[in-house]
Design a protein around this motif. Structure first.
Motif, mmCIF file in Angstrom:
data_model
loop_
_atom_site.group_PDB
_atom_site.id
_atom_site.type_symbol
_atom_site.label_atom_id
_atom_site.label_comp_id
_atom_site.label_asym_id
_atom_site.label_seq_id
_atom_site.Cartn_x
_atom_site.Cartn_y
_atom_site.Cartn_z
ATOM 1 N N LYS A 20 2.151 7.623 0.876
ATOM 2 C CA LYS A 20 0.726 7.564 0.533
ATOM 3 C C LYS A 20 0.176 6.176 0.843
ATOM 4 C CE LYS A 20 -1.137 10.531 -1.175
ATOM 5 N NZ LYS A 20 -1.851 11.688 -0.563
ATOM 6 N N MET A 21 0.575 5.649 1.974
ATOM 7 C CA MET A 21 0.066 4.347 2.374
ATOM 8 C C MET A 21 -1.427 4.437 2.671
ATOM 9 S SD MET A 21 1.235 1.855 5.523
ATOM 10 C CE MET A 21 2.747 1.350 4.718
ATOM 11 N N ASP A 22 -2.179 3.474 2.123
ATOM 12 C CA ASP A 22 -3.622 3.380 2.361
ATOM 13 C C ASP A 22 -4.317 4.709 2.065
ATOM 14 O OD1 ASP A 22 -5.956 2.127 2.977
ATOM 15 O OD2 ASP A 22 -5.729 2.262 5.153
ATOM 16 N N ALA A 23 -3.952 5.282 0.907
ATOM 17 C CA ALA A 23 -4.484 6.598 0.537
ATOM 18 C C ALA A 23 -5.591 6.504 -0.503
ATOM 19 C CB ALA A 23 -3.351 7.484 0.009
ATOM 20 N N GLY A 24 -6.064 5.300 -0.815
ATOM 21 C CA GLY A 24 -7.136 5.140 -1.785
ATOM 22 C C GLY A 24 -6.722 5.355 -3.221
ATOM 23 N N LEU A 25 -5.430 5.210 -3.528
ATOM 24 C CA LEU A 25 -4.953 5.387 -4.902
ATOM 25 C C LEU A 25 -5.340 4.179 -5.750
ATOM 26 C CD1 LEU A 25 -1.365 6.674 -4.038
ATOM 27 C CD2 LEU A 25 -3.351 8.058 -4.668
ATOM 28 N N THR A 26 -5.941 4.427 -6.895
ATOM 29 C CA THR A 26 -6.401 3.330 -7.737
ATOM 30 C C THR A 26 -5.940 3.513 -9.175
ATOM 31 O OG1 THR A 26 -8.500 4.467 -8.200
ATOM 32 C CG2 THR A 26 -8.460 2.950 -6.330
ATOM 33 N N SER A 27 -5.507 2.435 -9.760
ATOM 34 C CA SER A 27 -5.205 2.307 -11.183
ATOM 35 C C SER A 27 -4.385 3.484 -11.718
ATOM 36 C CB SER A 27 -6.515 2.144 -11.956
ATOM 37 O OG SER A 27 -6.268 1.738 -13.284
ATOM 38 N N THR A 28 -4.663 3.891 -12.970
ATOM 39 C CA THR A 28 -3.852 4.916 -13.624
ATOM 40 C C THR A 28 -4.052 6.297 -12.992
ATOM 41 O OG1 THR A 28 -5.599 5.238 -15.270
ATOM 42 C CG2 THR A 28 -3.851 3.684 -15.819
ATOM 43 N N ARG A 29 -5.262 6.548 -12.477
ATOM 44 C CA ARG A 29 -5.499 7.842 -11.831
ATOM 45 C C ARG A 29 -4.614 7.995 -10.596
ATOM 46 N NH1 ARG A 29 -11.568 9.670 -10.569
ATOM 47 N NH2 ARG A 29 -11.535 9.627 -12.862
ATOM 48 N N GLY A 30 -4.517 6.941 -9.815
ATOM 49 C CA GLY A 30 -3.644 6.985 -8.655
ATOM 50 C C GLY A 30 -2.189 7.146 -9.045
ATOM 51 N N ALA A 31 -1.773 6.475 -10.135
ATOM 52 C CA ALA A 31 -0.399 6.597 -10.602
ATOM 53 C C ALA A 31 -0.101 8.024 -11.044
ATOM 54 C CB ALA A 31 -0.148 5.618 -11.742
ATOM 55 N N GLN A 32 -1.054 8.647 -11.736
ATOM 56 C CA GLN A 32 -0.842 10.032 -12.179
ATOM 57 C C GLN A 32 -0.729 10.969 -10.986
ATOM 58 O OE1 GLN A 32 -0.112 11.047 -15.047
ATOM 59 N NE2 GLN A 32 -0.719 9.380 -16.414
ATOM 60 N N GLU A 33 -1.465 10.711 -9.927
ATOM 61 C CA GLU A 33 -1.362 11.531 -8.717
ATOM 62 C C GLU A 33 0.029 11.405 -8.093
ATOM 63 O OE1 GLU A 33 -3.438 11.854 -4.283
ATOM 64 O OE2 GLU A 33 -4.529 10.917 -5.957
ATOM 65 N N ILE A 34 0.552 10.187 -8.079
ATOM 66 C CA ILE A 34 1.901 9.975 -7.541
ATOM 67 C C ILE A 34 2.935 10.686 -8.406
ATOM 68 C CG2 ILE A 34 3.640 8.228 -6.997
ATOM 69 C CD1 ILE A 34 1.254 6.271 -6.606
ATOM 70 N N ILE A 35 2.783 10.580 -9.717
ATOM 71 C CA ILE A 35 3.727 11.214 -10.639
ATOM 72 C C ILE A 35 3.714 12.731 -10.445
ATOM 73 C CG2 ILE A 35 4.186 11.682 -13.077
ATOM 74 C CD1 ILE A 35 3.156 8.823 -13.651
ATOM 75 N N SER A 36 2.541 13.306 -10.223
ATOM 76 C CA SER A 36 2.452 14.755 -9.988
ATOM 77 C C SER A 36 3.187 15.140 -8.718
ATOM 78 C CB SER A 36 0.978 15.180 -9.897
ATOM 79 O OG SER A 36 0.311 14.940 -11.120
#
Length: 452
Positions: A20-36
C-alpha cells in the motif's frame, strides 16, 4: 464467441504481500484499513506501507494489533514505513513489537520525524538486541544526528543484525568515536554499513577506515560517500594515528580517492578471509563428525539413512566398512586414531582448518561430537527447528527450458546453487556457519585452544 482467457497466475509467495505504498493511508483510519487487510489473509510476510501519513497515532494502532495474540500469528518478515511522519511515540510502539520478535528480519524507517530522546532511543536499541532483525534502515532521519548514535551504538549488541543504513541523518565528526568503537568491537556482526550523505569529514572517515582495517573482518560493504565538509577540517580526536594529518583546509580529491581505494582493499581482504573461513569450517565438520563419533556405534544406523547424497554440504563421507570377522581393529587398520589422547586428536584435526581460530574449531568439535546434531532425513545440516524435509530451491528461470514454469527440486534433490535463485542447501550452510560462529574470519588466534 469470445475466447476465455485464464486469470494470470499469482505466485504463492506474493500473496502474502500487502503493498500500500503511497495509498493515502492516514492516522488511525489508515491503520484500521491495514489491519482489515491483514485479518482477511491466511498469512502475511511483507508490509510495504511507505509514503503514507500513518503518523504516531496510526503507528500505535497498527503495532498494538501486530503485537497482540491475533497479530503474532502472522509471521511478518519485512516492514517498510518510509515517509510516514512517525515520531517518538510511534517508535516506542515499534520497539514493543520488536521485543523478542524472531520473525521480523527487515525494517525500513527512512524519512520520519524521530527527535532526540535518550529513553526512546535506549528502548528501541534494547528491542533490536532481543529481536532477530537483520536489516535496519534509518536513512534521511535528519533529526537523529550525533546524539542518536551516542546512545544507539554503545548499547547495540545484536548477534543477528547484519546491515545498518545511517545515511543522511546529520552525523558529524563527533559521531566518529562511537562508530569506531562499535565497528572495532566483537559486538559488531555487520556485513553492510551505509553512512553516506553526512558531514563526518575526511579525518573521521579515514579513522573509520583504519579501524575497520585493524579490527573488523565481517564487513563486506561500506559506503561513506559524500561526507566531506564545506569548511576547514575540524580538530577532532577521532584518528588513531594523526602523525600525518593535514593541517588547514579540506582534504584534496586525491586524499579522498586514496581513502576509497584503501577501504576497497580492506573489504576484498574480508571477503577472501570469509570464503576461506567458511571452506575450512565445512571441511573440518566433514572429517570431525566421523572421527569424533566413530568410537560409538550408536550413530551408525541412524546416520547412514539420513546422510545427504552431496557431501559438499558439510556432512561426513560414508562410514568406513567394519573389519572382517575375526580380524581385530589393530590388524585391519594398523593404527587407532582414537587411542591418542583427546587433546592430541583435536590438535591433529586443527591442521585441516588452518584459517579458523581456536574458539571456532572448538565450537565445530562440540557440534560434531554431539549425537543430538546428527542429520535428520532430507536435511543437509541438522539442528534447525522448523526445517521441513520439503524445503525446496527456487529455480533460476534462465536455467529452465522455455515454457516450463514452477519451482522446487525434482525428486526431492537439491537443484544446486548454480541453477537456483534460492538454494536450500546454501541457506542451511549459512545458518550452520552462523551458529558455530564461522561466517567471518576471527583474528583472535593467540588464545590457548585446550585448557589445562
Amino acid at each position: 464467441m469470445g475466447i476465455h482467457k485464464p486469470a494470470p497466475r499469482v505466485p504463492l509467495s506474493s500473496r502474502g504481500y500487502i503493498d500500500k505504498m503511497d495509498a493515502g493511508l492516514t492516522s488511525t483510519r489508515g491503520a484500521q484499513e491495514i489491519i482489515s487487510m491483514i485479518s482477511s489473509r491466511r498469512s502475511v510476510t511483507k508490509l510495504i506501507l511507505g509514503h503514507n501519513e500513518l503518523s504516531d497515532d496510526g503507528c500505535i494502532v497498527l503495532f498494538k494489533f501486530l503485537a497482540s495474540g491475533v497479530g503474532q500469528k502472522y509471521r511478518i518478515a519485512e516492514i517498510s514505513l518510509n515517509s510516514n511522519s512517525i515520531g517518538n511515540r510511534g517508535l516506542l510502539a515499534i520497539s514493543e513489537y520488536l521485543q523478542g520478535n524472531k520473525a521480523l528480519k527487515v525494517l525500513f524507517l527512512q524519512n520520519n520525524r524521530f527527535t532526540w530522546d535518550a529513553a526512546t532511543f535506549a528502548s528501541f536499541t534494547k528491542a533490536v538486541n532481543t529481536s532477530h532483525l537483520e536489516l535496519l534502515s534509518l536513512t534521511t532521519n535528519r533529526h537523529l544526528s550525533d546524539p542518536f548514535v551516542e546512545v544507539f551504538l554503545p548499547l547495540l549488541d545484536s548477534p543477528h543484525l547484519r546491515e545498518i543504513h545511517l545515511s543522511a541523518i546529520g552525523l558529524t565528526s563527533q559521531a566518529a568515536p562511537h562508530l569506531i568503537s562499535y565497528l572495532s568491537s566483537p559486538r559488531c556482526q555487520l556485513h553492510t554499513l551505509k553512512c553516506n550523505g553526512n558531514t563526518l569529514g575526511f579525518r573521521a572517515v579515514r579513522s573509520i577506515v583504519r579501524a575497520i582495517e585493524r579490527h573488523n573482518f565481517s564487513l563486506l560493504t561500506v559506503e561513506l560517500y559524500s561526507n566531506n565538509l564545506a569548511g576547514p577540517v575540524s580538530s577532532d580526536n577521532t584518528s588513531e594515528d594523526d602523525d600525518d594529518e593535514e593541517s588547514g583546509g579540506p582534504a584534496s580529491l586525491d586524499a579522498w580517492k586514496s581513502s576509497e581505494a584503501q577501504i576497497m582493499r580492506v573489504l576484498l581482504r574480508n571477503a577472501h578471509l570469509k570464503r576461506e573461513t567458511e571452506r575450512d569450517a565445512l571441511q573440518l565438520l566433514r572429517y570431525a563428525r566421523p572421527l569424533l563419533l566413530s568410537s560409538s556405534g550408536r550413530a551408525t544406523s541412524s546416520s547412514s539413512q539420513s546422510r545427504c547424497s552431496d557431501y559438499s554440504c558439510g556432512e561426513a563421507p560414508p562410514a568406513v566398512a567394519p573389519p572382517p570377522d575375526g580380524a581385530s581393529a589393530s590388524t585391519s587398520q594398523g593404527f587407532s586414531f582414537h587411542a591418542l589422547p583427546t587433546e592430541l586428536q583435536l590438535y591433529i584435526m586443527s591442521f585441516l582448518a588452518p584459517t579458523l581460530s581456536p574458539a571456532q574449531r572448538i565450537r565445530i568439535y562440540t557440534f560434531a561430537s554431539s549425537h543430538a546434531t546428527l542429520p535428520r532425513a532430507g536435511l543437509c545440516l541438522p539442528g534447525f527447528p522448523g526445517r521441513a524435509a520439503s524445503s525446496h530451491c527456487v529455480l533460476d528461470p534462465a536455467s529452465m527450458p522455455f515454457g516450463v514454469s514452477g519451482g522446487g527440486c525434482a525428486g526431492g534433490k537439491c537443484a544446486g546453487s548454480l541453477n537456483s535463485v534460492v538454494c536450500h542447501k546454501e541457506q542451511q550452510r549459512g545458518e550452520w556457519l552462523a551458529v558455530v560462529g564461522c561466517s567471518a574470519y576471527d583474528p583472535h588466534r593467540d588464545s590457548e585452544e585446550f585448557g589445562s
